[in-house]
Design a protein around this motif. Structure first.
Motif, short mmCIF file in Angstrom:
data_model
loop_
_atom_site.label_atom_id
_atom_site.label_comp_id
_atom_site.label_asym_id
_atom_site.label_seq_id
_atom_site.Cartn_x
_atom_site.Cartn_y
_atom_site.Cartn_z
N LEU A 4 75.27 16.16 45.74
CA LEU A 4 76.22 17.23 45.41
C LEU A 4 75.89 18.50 46.19
O LEU A 4 76.78 19.13 46.78
CB LEU A 4 76.20 17.51 43.90
N VAL A 5 74.62 18.87 46.22
CA VAL A 5 74.20 20.07 46.96
C VAL A 5 74.53 19.90 48.44
O VAL A 5 75.05 20.83 49.08
CB VAL A 5 72.69 20.34 46.75
N LYS A 6 74.26 18.73 48.98
CA LYS A 6 74.57 18.46 50.39
C LYS A 6 76.07 18.60 50.66
O LYS A 6 76.48 19.22 51.65
CB LYS A 6 74.10 17.05 50.76
N ASP A 7 76.90 18.04 49.77
CA ASP A 7 78.35 18.12 49.93
C ASP A 7 78.84 19.56 49.84
O ASP A 7 79.72 19.98 50.60
CB ASP A 7 79.06 17.26 48.89
N ILE A 8 78.30 20.32 48.90
CA ILE A 8 78.70 21.72 48.75
C ILE A 8 78.33 22.52 50.00
O ILE A 8 79.13 23.31 50.50
CB ILE A 8 78.09 22.34 47.48
N ARG A 9 77.14 22.30 50.48
CA ARG A 9 76.71 23.03 51.70
C ARG A 9 77.57 22.65 52.91
O ARG A 9 77.90 23.49 53.73
CB ARG A 9 75.24 22.77 51.97
N ALA A 10 77.95 21.39 53.00
CA ALA A 10 78.83 20.95 54.10
C ALA A 10 80.20 21.61 53.98
O ALA A 10 80.78 22.05 54.98
CB ALA A 10 78.96 19.43 54.09
N TRP A 11 80.72 21.70 52.76
CA TRP A 11 82.01 22.35 52.55
C TRP A 11 81.94 23.81 52.94
O TRP A 11 82.83 24.34 53.61
CB TRP A 11 82.44 22.20 51.08
N ILE A 12 80.85 24.49 52.53
CA ILE A 12 80.69 25.91 52.87
C ILE A 12 80.63 26.10 54.38
O ILE A 12 81.28 27.00 54.93
CB ILE A 12 79.43 26.49 52.19
#
Length: 47
Positions: A4-12
């Motif tokens: 989840l953290v990885k996906d959020i950082r990628a989105w940002i």
């Protein structure tokens, strides 16, 4: 959790490359009217 953290950082990172401003599509009065209508419906639902 790490995924989840990885996906959020990628989105940002993606968003920051091509940011788009937030544009209000309705007036404050229209938003408040819709909110009032919703609150009235859920209050009268009997739940």
């Amino acid at each position: 959790m790490q995924a989840l953290v990885k996906d959020i950082r990628a989105w940002i990172a993606s968003w920051n490359e091509d940011p788009k401003p937030f544009v209000w599509a309705k007036t404050a009065e229209e938003i408040l009217d819709a909110l009032f209508s919703y609150c009235r419906r859920i209050t009268a639902s009997g739940h």
